[in-house]
Design a protein around this motif. Sequence first.
Motif, mmCIF file in Angstrom:
data_model
loop_
_atom_site.group_PDB
_atom_site.id
_atom_site.type_symbol
_atom_site.label_atom_id
_atom_site.label_comp_id
_atom_site.label_asym_id
_atom_site.label_seq_id
_atom_site.Cartn_x
_atom_site.Cartn_y
_atom_site.Cartn_z
ATOM 1 N N VAL A 131 0.831 -1.207 0.000
ATOM 2 C CA VAL A 131 0.000 0.000 0.000
ATOM 3 C C VAL A 131 0.865 1.256 0.000
ATOM 4 O O VAL A 131 0.602 2.206 -0.738
ATOM 5 C CB VAL A 131 -0.933 0.018 1.235
ATOM 6 C CG1 VAL A 131 -1.786 1.280 1.246
ATOM 7 C CG2 VAL A 131 -1.818 -1.221 1.255
ATOM 8 N N SER A 132 1.890 1.270 0.834
ATOM 9 C CA SER A 132 2.669 2.493 1.053
ATOM 10 C C SER A 132 3.824 2.688 0.074
ATOM 11 O O SER A 132 4.374 3.777 -0.002
ATOM 12 C CB SER A 132 3.218 2.488 2.480
ATOM 13 O OG SER A 132 4.059 1.368 2.692
ATOM 14 N N ALA A 133 4.203 1.636 -0.655
ATOM 15 C CA ALA A 133 5.318 1.750 -1.599
ATOM 16 C C ALA A 133 4.840 1.459 -3.016
ATOM 17 O O ALA A 133 3.830 0.785 -3.216
ATOM 18 C CB ALA A 133 6.448 0.793 -1.218
ATOM 19 N N SER A 134 5.566 1.984 -3.992
ATOM 20 C CA SER A 134 5.254 1.732 -5.398
ATOM 21 C C SER A 134 6.013 0.484 -5.847
ATOM 22 O O SER A 134 7.235 0.520 -6.019
ATOM 23 C CB SER A 134 5.660 2.938 -6.251
ATOM 24 O OG SER A 134 5.414 2.696 -7.616
ATOM 25 N N LEU A 135 5.291 -0.606 -6.002
ATOM 26 C CA LEU A 135 5.902 -1.882 -6.359
ATOM 27 C C LEU A 135 5.568 -2.252 -7.799
ATOM 28 O O LEU A 135 4.506 -1.907 -8.311
ATOM 29 C CB LEU A 135 5.415 -2.986 -5.418
ATOM 30 C CG LEU A 135 5.663 -2.771 -3.920
ATOM 31 C CD1 LEU A 135 5.142 -3.968 -3.120
ATOM 32 C CD2 LEU A 135 7.135 -2.541 -3.638
ATOM 33 N N SER A 136 6.468 -2.993 -8.405
ATOM 34 C CA SER A 136 6.284 -3.426 -9.791
ATOM 35 C C SER A 136 5.486 -4.734 -9.823
ATOM 36 O O SER A 136 5.875 -5.715 -9.184
ATOM 37 C CB SER A 136 7.644 -3.629 -10.451
ATOM 38 O OG SER A 136 7.520 -4.326 -11.671
ATOM 39 N N ALA A 137 4.388 -4.740 -10.570
ATOM 40 C CA ALA A 137 3.555 -5.933 -10.661
ATOM 41 C C ALA A 137 4.326 -7.136 -11.204
ATOM 42 O O ALA A 137 4.227 -8.237 -10.635
ATOM 43 C CB ALA A 137 2.318 -5.656 -11.517
ATOM 44 N N PRO A 138 5.125 -6.997 -12.285
ATOM 45 C CA PRO A 138 5.879 -8.156 -12.782
ATOM 46 C C PRO A 138 6.829 -8.728 -11.733
ATOM 47 O O PRO A 138 6.998 -9.943 -11.632
ATOM 48 C CB PRO A 138 6.636 -7.590 -13.988
ATOM 49 C CG PRO A 138 5.819 -6.441 -14.445
ATOM 50 C CD PRO A 138 5.262 -5.841 -13.195
ATOM 51 N N VAL A 139 7.447 -7.863 -10.940
ATOM 52 C CA VAL A 139 8.361 -8.344 -9.901
ATOM 53 C C VAL A 139 7.588 -9.094 -8.819
ATOM 54 O O VAL A 139 8.021 -10.145 -8.338
ATOM 55 C CB VAL A 139 9.154 -7.172 -9.291
ATOM 56 C CG1 VAL A 139 10.012 -7.662 -8.118
ATOM 57 C CG2 VAL A 139 10.038 -6.517 -10.345
ATOM 58 N N GLU A 143 8.036 -12.944 -7.861
ATOM 59 C CA GLU A 143 8.319 -13.425 -6.500
ATOM 60 C C GLU A 143 7.372 -14.557 -6.123
ATOM 61 O O GLU A 143 7.783 -15.564 -5.531
ATOM 62 C CB GLU A 143 8.186 -12.266 -5.516
ATOM 63 C CG GLU A 143 8.457 -12.656 -4.059
ATOM 64 C CD GLU A 143 8.275 -11.481 -3.102
ATOM 65 O OE1 GLU A 143 8.513 -11.670 -1.902
ATOM 66 O OE2 GLU A 143 7.891 -10.380 -3.568
ATOM 67 N N TYR A 144 6.096 -14.395 -6.483
ATOM 68 C CA TYR A 144 5.117 -15.441 -6.193
ATOM 69 C C TYR A 144 5.489 -16.747 -6.882
ATOM 70 O O TYR A 144 5.478 -17.818 -6.259
ATOM 71 C CB TYR A 144 3.729 -14.988 -6.648
ATOM 72 C CG TYR A 144 2.694 -16.099 -6.614
ATOM 73 C CD1 TYR A 144 2.076 -16.456 -5.416
ATOM 74 C CD2 TYR A 144 2.357 -16.799 -7.770
ATOM 75 C CE1 TYR A 144 1.152 -17.482 -5.379
ATOM 76 C CE2 TYR A 144 1.433 -17.825 -7.737
ATOM 77 C CZ TYR A 144 0.824 -18.159 -6.529
ATOM 78 O OH TYR A 144 -0.086 -19.197 -6.497
ATOM 79 N N VAL A 145 5.844 -16.679 -8.152
ATOM 80 C CA VAL A 145 6.191 -17.875 -8.916
ATOM 81 C C VAL A 145 7.418 -18.560 -8.324
ATOM 82 O O VAL A 145 7.451 -19.790 -8.170
ATOM 83 C CB VAL A 145 6.421 -17.521 -10.400
ATOM 84 C CG1 VAL A 145 7.000 -18.716 -11.147
ATOM 85 C CG2 VAL A 145 5.115 -17.075 -11.053
ATOM 86 N N VAL A 146 8.419 -17.789 -7.962
ATOM 87 C CA VAL A 146 9.643 -18.365 -7.395
ATOM 88 C C VAL A 146 9.342 -19.114 -6.102
ATOM 89 O O VAL A 146 9.787 -20.252 -5.896
ATOM 90 C CB VAL A 146 10.699 -17.262 -7.151
ATOM 91 C CG1 VAL A 146 11.848 -17.802 -6.299
ATOM 92 C CG2 VAL A 146 11.222 -16.734 -8.473
ATOM 93 N N LEU A 147 8.575 -18.493 -5.214
ATOM 94 C CA LEU A 147 8.242 -19.134 -3.939
ATOM 95 C C LEU A 147 7.377 -20.369 -4.152
ATOM 96 O O LEU A 147 7.591 -21.413 -3.506
ATOM 97 C CB LEU A 147 7.532 -18.134 -3.027
ATOM 98 C CG LEU A 147 8.398 -17.010 -2.447
ATOM 99 C CD1 LEU A 147 7.525 -15.938 -1.810
ATOM 100 C CD2 LEU A 147 9.377 -17.569 -1.421
#
Length: 371
Positions: A131-139, A143-147
């Motif tokens: 919510v508070s930071a601007s995150l990249s959707a592809p990243v 991350e989800y795929v790797v985990l």
Amino acid sequence: MSWHWISRPPSVTGASTKFLALPSPRPKETDIVKTDTERRDASYASQAESGGLADYLSLARFDHITKHVFILPGLIMAYALREPPLGDLWFSILIGFASAIAVASANYVINEWLDREFDAHHPSKSSRASVSASLSAPVVYGEYVVLAVAGIALASLLGTMFLLVSFLFLASGWIYNIEPVRSKDKPFVDVISESVNNPIRLTLGWLMVDPASLPPLSLLLAYWFGGAFLMGAKRLSEYRDIVAETGRETLVRYRKSFAGYTAESLTVSCFLYAIISSFFLGVFLIRYRLEYILAFPLIAGLFGCYLWLSMIKNSIAQRPERMFRSRRLMASLTAASVALLVLSFVDIPELADLMERSFVPVDMQRPRTSG
């Protein structure tokens, strides 16, 4: 077409400044037509700082590892009831816990990312990186795929059954978080679908010790509704606090399922989940390990302690990963756990008298007639 005013430079003679009205350029169609998601993401990007590595890692909630304590009863009961050959037990436990942590963290990543719009309305969750930071959707999806892949790959090392249960663990996150199902938005269904992680964790612990069998259904159901009690208490605590501070409308904006809840219905549901859990626990105790009955009062006290905690303002019931900070809860949990551990290996034949009938029911005395 709209009009805007521009100033004309003053004349050499010192005449007063005059203004001309000129038409504003018409905005491009691509500037007008934007989806809600695009506007929301643009708003986040304009208000938030670019996320760093720590922000992306925070989505995986590695600080929630304490929730995997629910795996431990599966380990103990599998050994107590099955007594399998231990062999590579430590390898199985190490790989099994690593797999469970990776899969759970994958579920947390997708949970926080898809909930970022709603978490913005929560008093404490609004500070999350999603919510508070601007995150990249592809990243984030990477991350989800790797985990997820790491968790499933590790699970495959422990046999087919452990792999299937781990995949079920991963799929439970899809059902809970992703449209069109997104069970977390449906009252009561959200609690039941979220708490299914409890019997899954129990089964994972069991399979680490004995991959050739599964826990009894009565134990799985007791664990499931025990988890539903915990999740119901969490929602009751959230309902009481947020409604008192900001009102019910804010609560519903945070989570749609709260539109179908009241403080009374949540309280009653907690009692219902606890009763159902206790019933199936009693079935398990009588059928598989009668000695566990002696620990039942301590288990009941644990239910009561947790419900009491949910009534306290800013309770840890809203953040189960912090439950170890409550001395009273830890004392109750330790007492119940020690009792179950001891009773797993101590036989008390005298308890068998509880199972014997003191009389023969009348319907059993009547002669049976053949049809």
